[in-house]
Design a protein around this motif. Structure first.
Motif, PDB file in Angstrom:
ATOM      1  N   ARG A  96       0.858  -1.190   0.000  1.00 28.83           N
ATOM      2  CA  ARG A  96       0.000   0.000   0.000  1.00 28.83           C
ATOM      3  C   ARG A  96       0.889   1.233   0.000  1.00 28.83           C
TER       4      ARG A  96
ATOM      5  N   GLU B  84       0.754   5.840   0.037  1.00 26.97           N
ATOM      6  CA  GLU B  84      -0.012   7.073   0.185  1.00 26.97           C
ATOM      7  C   GLU B  84       0.811   8.213  -0.399  1.00 26.97           C
TER       8      GLU B  84
ATOM      9  N   GLY C 234      -8.897   8.377  -3.682  1.00 20.59           N
ATOM     10  CA  GLY C 234      -8.608   9.580  -2.921  1.00 20.59           C
ATOM     11  C   GLY C 234      -9.046  10.819  -3.664  1.00 20.59           C
TER      12      GLY C 234
ATOM     13  N   ARG D 186      -4.358   7.239  -2.177  1.00 22.79           N
ATOM     14  CA  ARG D 186      -3.921   5.966  -1.615  1.00 22.79           C
ATOM     15  C   ARG D 186      -3.922   4.937  -2.731  1.00 22.79           C
TER      16      ARG D 186
END
Length: 126
Positions: free
Chosen positions: A45, A47, A83, A89
Motif C-alpha cells: 500500500r 499514500e 482519494g 492511496r
C-alpha cells in the motif's frame, strides 16, 4: 482569540499528516513537473500527499503525476488508486514481492516526452 489561533495551528499541522495506516512510515519527497509529493509506502500500500498548491486541481489532473511518483518511489506498479487531488492511496503490484524496493528519501523528476496519455519520466535522487 486563543481558540481561533489553536484551531489554525492544528489545521496547518494536519496538512502533511499521513493517514493512520502510514503514521510511523517515513516519507520520500518527490517532485514531478509542477507537483511535489510526500510518498509513504508500507507493504503493498502507498499514500501520496501533494504538498504544493495548484489552482482548482482535480484528481483526474493530478492522479497521473501521483501514480508516477508512487511507482518511482516504491518500485512497484500501481494497481488501484483512490482519494482526491490532495491525498491519494494506492494498492501496489510488486511482482510477487511483499515489500517494495529500498528507496532514497528525495527525488527530482522531469517529464521528458508526453504522448497522448503517456509520458517518459526521468527521476534522480537528490
Amino acid at each position: 482569540m486563543k481558540r481561533l489561533t489553536a484551531a489554525m495551528v492544528m489545521a496547518l499541522v494536519g496538512c502533511d499528516a499521513p493517514g493512520p495506516e502510514f503514521r510511523d512510515t517515513p516519507a520520500t519527497r518527490i517532485h514531478i513537473g509542477k507537483s511535489s509529493f510526500d510518498i509513504r509506502v508500507k507493504g503493498t500500500r502507498a499514500e501520496a500527499i501533494r504538498l504544493n498548491t495548484e489552482y482548482a486541481p482535480r484528481l483526474a489532473a493530478v492522479a497521473p503525476r501521483g501514480v508516477y511518483a508512487i511507482e518511482k518511489v516504491s518500485g512497484c506498479r500501481v494497481r488501484r488508486i483512490e482519494g482526491d487531488a490532495a491525498v491519494m492511496r494506492a494498492w501496489l503490484d510488486c511482482g510477487g514481492r511483499l515489500e517494495p524496493l529500498p528507496r532514497a528519501f528525495e527525488f527530482e523528476c522531469s517529464i521528458d516526452v508526453v504522448y497522448e496519455s503517456f509520458a517518459d519520466l526521468t527521476c534522480e535522487p537528490i
